[in-house]
Write an enzyme that holds these catalytic residues in place. Structure first.
Site: not given
Ligand code: EPZ
Length: 417
Positions: A22-23, A116, A121, A397
């Site tokens: 998926k990711n 979510c 996020r 999902r």
């Molecule tokens: C990706 O989400 C994945 N989703 C998530 O998988 C996964 O948990 C996450 O990466 C971490 O590995 C997809 O790939 C579709 P991040 P993403 O930006 O990109 C903070 C699943 O179950 N942050 O690495 O949204 C954020 O709040 C899903 O398959 C900011 O503060 O994750 C979080 O605390 C769930 N500002 C941390 O960084 C930003 O602009 C990591 O988020 C962006 C992120």
């Protein structure tokens, strides 16, 4: 309302083929917008998030159709850079279309993705990076409108390695003028896959999988065929399921390289794991040793997407374990549901203290997010008696058919409507 029904307490034995990732596939589907032509994407999972992404591609004028488990995407007739609101609300990772639409059309309009259940996020890292790349960002808190004469390469320094922000900058940079350096880039295998797809279409990206990635802007990307990898989190989910119930299983279509921290923990918990080129074998007594400290972290650390599944195994360990959820601020939604099974868990801010118990009893529980739902399935398989899991669409999902896959391993589990 549909639900999942499990009669637990059985060992899992058998073989299962792991679905497409998926990711990895979601950012690659967005990236097809940068190819002014046709992409054939093999090994795509038939999951709700992919169906939602196909709806977005069609809504912006692309032609998309399945050929078995391959997706054919033709973006030549792309006719708008506005991502319809209804899809963003359903799937916050629709934000990945921002970089791709900026690269293809020099503009994008998208509503603010809701948070979510696992966290707020925000996407501040994404928007700040676009502004560094000659993109003007208007943001009224509801709608985000980005425009540029042309995206310009720049040096982007991330405060923390964000997967989505790294992917969005790569997508915006591929057709930009000049070079983009990303520092403190996310190193997840899904980033590497996105870059392999883009390079196969003619992009010039180096450093994928490292914390510094360089993208040299090119003028166009050509038609391409690419095979999506198997889903490492789905594989990790099934490994933890066998660890929890005991038994022997072979997971086909994936090796150990993208799951190293998960596998080393499962070995520490008492499981035997063999790694093949394209399969993983696990043998488990079902008796789990506790783990004093597990910290979730960006790759190559222990993945936050495996935290709920690991917690479900540890609730029956022969002692106390501690998990620290360092990535998302609200990813312990499962705990009250696990306590219904008889688990003994105490949460203190980021720390979950899990005192292993010897018996879990089947329960009526509610999923509230994708991986939490998978964790409840594991707990139901480990518990004696019947478990019902409501809100199974969260699980759909990311899992093509978790019930079918686990029935292949001998589980007594099915969707009920
Ligand atoms: C990706 O989400 C994945 N989703 C998530 O998988 C996964 O948990 C996450 O990466 C971490 O590995 C997809 O790939 C579709 P991040 P993403 O930006 O990109 C903070 C699943 O179950 N942050 O690495 O949204 C954020 O709040 C899903 O398959 C900011 O503060 O994750 C979080 O605390 C769930 N500002 C941390 O960084 C930003 O602009 C990591 O988020 C962006 C992120």
């Amino acid at each position: 309302m549909s639900y999942i029904e499990i009669n637990g307490g059985k060992q899992l034995n058998g073989e299962v083929n792991i679905q497409g990732s998926k990711n990895a596939v979601l950012p690659i589907l967005a990236a097809t917008v940068l190819v002014n032509g046709i992409t054939k994407l093999n090994h795509c999972p038939k999951i709700l998030d992919v169906f939602n992404t196909i709806s977005i591609l069609e809504a912006i004028g692309c032609i998309v159709y399945w050929e078995n488990s391959s997706l054919i995407i033709d973006t030549t007739k792309l006719n708008t850079s506005t991502v319809p609101d209804e899809y963003v609300k359903q799937m916050r990772s629709s934000t990945i279309f921002m970089g791709a639409l900026l690269g293809r059309t020099n503009s994008v309009t998208i509503s603010y993705p809701g948070g979510c259940t696992i966290g707020k996020r925000p996407i501040n890292f994404h928007l700040e990076a676009f502004q560094e790349m000659n993109v003007s960002v208007e943001d009224d808190g509801n709608l985000i409108h980005c425009t540029t004469k042309r995206v310009k390469g720049s040096n982007i320094f991330f405060k923390m390695p964000s997967v989505g922000a790294t992917e969005n900058v790569i997508l915006a940079a591929v057709l930009a003028e000049g070079k983009t350096h990303i520092y403190n880039a996310a190193r997840e295998p899904e980033i590497t896959e996105l870059c392999k797809y883009l390079n196969a279409a003619g992009a010039k990206i180096t450093g994928a999988g490292k914390d510094e990635i360089v993208i040299d802007g090119v003028d166009y990307l050509h038609a391409v065929e690419y095979t999506n990898p198997s889903d490492r989190i789905v594989a990790g989910t099934y490994l933890t399921a066998v660890a929890g119930t005991g038994g022997e299983a072979v997971l086909n279509g994936i090796g150990c390289s993208s799951l190293q921290t998960v596998i080393s923990l499962l070995k520490e918990m008492g499981n035997t794991i063999l790694c093949g080129e394209d399969y993983i074998m696990i043998s488990s007594s079902g008796k789990t040793k506790p783990i004093p400290f597990i910290y979730t972290a960006p790759y190559p650390g222990f993945p936050t997407d495996m935290q709920s599944q690991m917690m479900s195994v540890l609730i029956k360990a022969s002692g106390t374990s501690n998990i620290y959820e360092e990535v998302f601020e609200n990813r312990y939604q499962n705990v009250p549901e696990l306590i219904k099974f008889g688990a003994d868990i105490v949460i203190n801010d980021k720390e979950a203290t899990i005192n292993g118990v010897s018996l879990l009893k089947g329960s009526d529980v509610f999923a509230s997010d994708l991986r939490g739902g998978a964790g409840l399935v594991i707990a139901g398989l480990m518990a004696t008696g019947k478990t019902t899991i409501h809100n199974p669409d969260f699980i759909k999902r990311g899992y093509e058919d978790i019930c079918k896959d686990l029935r292949n391993l001998g589980a007594d589990i099915r969707y009920m409507s």
